[in-house]
Design a protein around this motif. Structure first.
Motif, mmCIF file in Angstrom:
data_model
loop_
_atom_site.group_PDB
_atom_site.id
_atom_site.type_symbol
_atom_site.label_atom_id
_atom_site.label_comp_id
_atom_site.label_asym_id
_atom_site.label_seq_id
_atom_site.Cartn_x
_atom_site.Cartn_y
_atom_site.Cartn_z
ATOM 1 N N LEU A 27 12.296 46.866 57.367
ATOM 2 C CA LEU A 27 12.324 45.402 57.458
ATOM 3 C C LEU A 27 13.270 44.931 58.559
ATOM 4 N N ASP A 28 14.394 45.611 58.744
ATOM 5 C CA ASP A 28 15.312 45.259 59.831
ATOM 6 C C ASP A 28 14.622 45.406 61.186
ATOM 7 N N THR A 29 13.839 46.458 61.342
ATOM 8 C CA THR A 29 13.120 46.679 62.597
ATOM 9 C C THR A 29 12.051 45.605 62.801
ATOM 10 N N LEU A 30 11.334 45.257 61.749
ATOM 11 C CA LEU A 30 10.308 44.220 61.860
ATOM 12 C C LEU A 30 10.918 42.850 62.125
ATOM 13 N N ASP A 31 12.094 42.587 61.562
ATOM 14 C CA ASP A 31 12.732 41.279 61.715
ATOM 15 C C ASP A 31 12.947 40.928 63.182
ATOM 16 N N LYS A 32 13.327 41.900 63.972
ATOM 17 C CA LYS A 32 13.581 41.674 65.397
ATOM 18 C C LYS A 32 12.305 41.353 66.164
ATOM 19 N N GLN A 33 11.165 41.581 65.527
ATOM 20 C CA GLN A 33 9.879 41.430 66.212
ATOM 21 C C GLN A 33 9.031 40.284 65.689
ATOM 22 N N MET A 34 9.439 39.673 64.602
ATOM 23 C CA MET A 34 8.590 38.666 63.954
ATOM 24 C C MET A 34 8.284 37.514 64.897
ATOM 25 N N GLN A 35 7.073 37.033 64.792
ATOM 26 C CA GLN A 35 6.623 35.913 65.601
ATOM 27 C C GLN A 35 5.626 35.084 64.800
ATOM 28 N N LYS A 36 5.319 33.929 65.314
ATOM 29 C CA LYS A 36 4.383 33.033 64.654
ATOM 30 C C LYS A 36 3.020 33.713 64.519
ATOM 31 N N GLY A 37 2.335 33.462 63.405
ATOM 32 C CA GLY A 37 1.000 33.995 63.197
ATOM 33 C C GLY A 37 0.975 35.358 62.524
ATOM 34 N N ILE A 38 2.147 35.812 62.053
ATOM 35 C CA ILE A 38 2.228 37.120 61.398
ATOM 36 C C ILE A 38 2.839 36.936 60.021
ATOM 37 N N GLU A 39 2.237 37.580 59.028
ATOM 38 C CA GLU A 39 2.814 37.585 57.687
ATOM 39 C C GLU A 39 3.049 39.024 57.250
ATOM 40 N N VAL A 40 4.085 39.201 56.444
ATOM 41 C CA VAL A 40 4.405 40.509 55.888
ATOM 42 C C VAL A 40 4.347 40.383 54.372
ATOM 43 N N ILE A 41 3.537 41.225 53.756
ATOM 44 C CA ILE A 41 3.372 41.220 52.298
ATOM 45 C C ILE A 41 3.852 42.569 51.779
ATOM 46 N N ILE A 42 4.882 42.538 50.956
ATOM 47 C CA ILE A 42 5.396 43.755 50.335
ATOM 48 C C ILE A 42 4.890 43.762 48.902
ATOM 49 N N VAL A 43 4.169 44.807 48.534
ATOM 50 C CA VAL A 43 3.661 44.914 47.168
ATOM 51 C C VAL A 43 4.483 45.978 46.460
ATOM 52 N N ASP A 44 5.340 45.524 45.556
ATOM 53 C CA ASP A 44 6.202 46.413 44.772
ATOM 54 C C ASP A 44 5.369 46.996 43.643
ATOM 55 N N ASP A 45 5.154 48.286 43.710
ATOM 56 C CA ASP A 45 4.274 48.985 42.766
ATOM 57 C C ASP A 45 5.051 49.493 41.542
ATOM 58 N N GLY A 46 5.770 48.587 40.870
ATOM 59 C CA GLY A 46 6.479 48.950 39.645
ATOM 60 C C GLY A 46 7.724 49.781 39.864
ATOM 61 N N SER A 47 8.458 49.511 40.939
ATOM 62 C CA SER A 47 9.682 50.259 41.236
ATOM 63 C C SER A 47 10.716 50.103 40.125
ATOM 64 N N ARG A 48 11.547 51.146 39.951
ATOM 65 C CA ARG A 48 12.646 51.072 38.969
ATOM 66 C C ARG A 48 13.568 49.902 39.292
ATOM 67 N N ILE A 49 13.895 49.772 40.559
ATOM 68 C CA ILE A 49 14.695 48.636 41.036
ATOM 69 C C ILE A 49 13.736 47.723 41.796
ATOM 70 N N PRO A 50 13.502 46.517 41.281
ATOM 71 C CA PRO A 50 12.541 45.625 41.942
ATOM 72 C C PRO A 50 12.914 45.366 43.407
ATOM 73 N N VAL A 51 11.910 45.333 44.255
ATOM 74 C CA VAL A 51 12.116 45.051 45.676
ATOM 75 C C VAL A 51 12.626 43.626 45.846
ATOM 76 N N GLN A 52 13.685 43.504 46.616
ATOM 77 C CA GLN A 52 14.227 42.196 46.982
ATOM 78 C C GLN A 52 14.529 42.226 48.471
ATOM 79 N N THR A 53 14.409 41.092 49.100
ATOM 80 C CA THR A 53 14.729 41.012 50.522
ATOM 81 C C THR A 53 15.290 39.645 50.842
ATOM 82 N N GLU A 54 16.150 39.626 51.823
ATOM 83 C CA GLU A 54 16.734 38.371 52.284
ATOM 84 C C GLU A 54 15.844 37.683 53.312
ATOM 85 N N TYR A 55 14.831 38.394 53.801
ATOM 86 C CA TYR A 55 13.992 37.848 54.850
ATOM 87 C C TYR A 55 12.971 36.866 54.276
ATOM 88 N N LYS A 56 13.039 35.659 54.758
ATOM 89 C CA LYS A 56 12.151 34.599 54.260
ATOM 90 C C LYS A 56 10.705 34.816 54.700
#
Length: 99
Positions: free
Chosen positions: A20-49
């Motif tokens: 996600l840190d690598t993608l953050d430097k590249q984000m631009q308009k017209g792109i969405e990122v969807i993270i699908v947490d497949d029942g992880s022990r620790i739920p996925v959380q991110t600070e990236y809006k």
């Protein structure tokens, strides 16, 4: 929306932040990122809006990818596994090929 990047994530808390840190430097308009947490022990959380997190019950990679496809709005789809690394110009390269 031009591109949807779907990231299935299962117990990927050791790997996902670097991706996600690598993608953050590249984000631009017209792109969405969807993270699908497949029942992880620790739920996925991110600070990236720009990242949308969907939590699902543990299934299999195919089902997880389909959940992402169901909500994706992009004309094009890219899949990145949570433990993969991408180059610093990954999104630019994908967009160049699309255009």
């Amino acid at each position: 929306m031009k591109l949807s990047i779907i990231i299935p994530a299962y117990n990927a808390d050791a790997y996902l932040p670097k991706l996600l840190d690598t993608l953050d430097k590249q984000m631009q308009k017209g792109i969405e990122v969807i993270i699908v947490d497949d029942g992880s022990r620790i739920p996925v959380q991110t600070e990236y809006k720009w990242a949308k997190v969907i939590r699902e019950r543990n299934g299999c990679p195919g089902l997880t990818r389909n959940v992402g496809l169901d909500v994706a709005k992009g004309d094009y789809i890219a899949f990145i596994d949570a433990d993969d690394l991408v180059t610093d110009d990954y999104i630019a390269l994908v967009m160049e090929k699309i255009n």
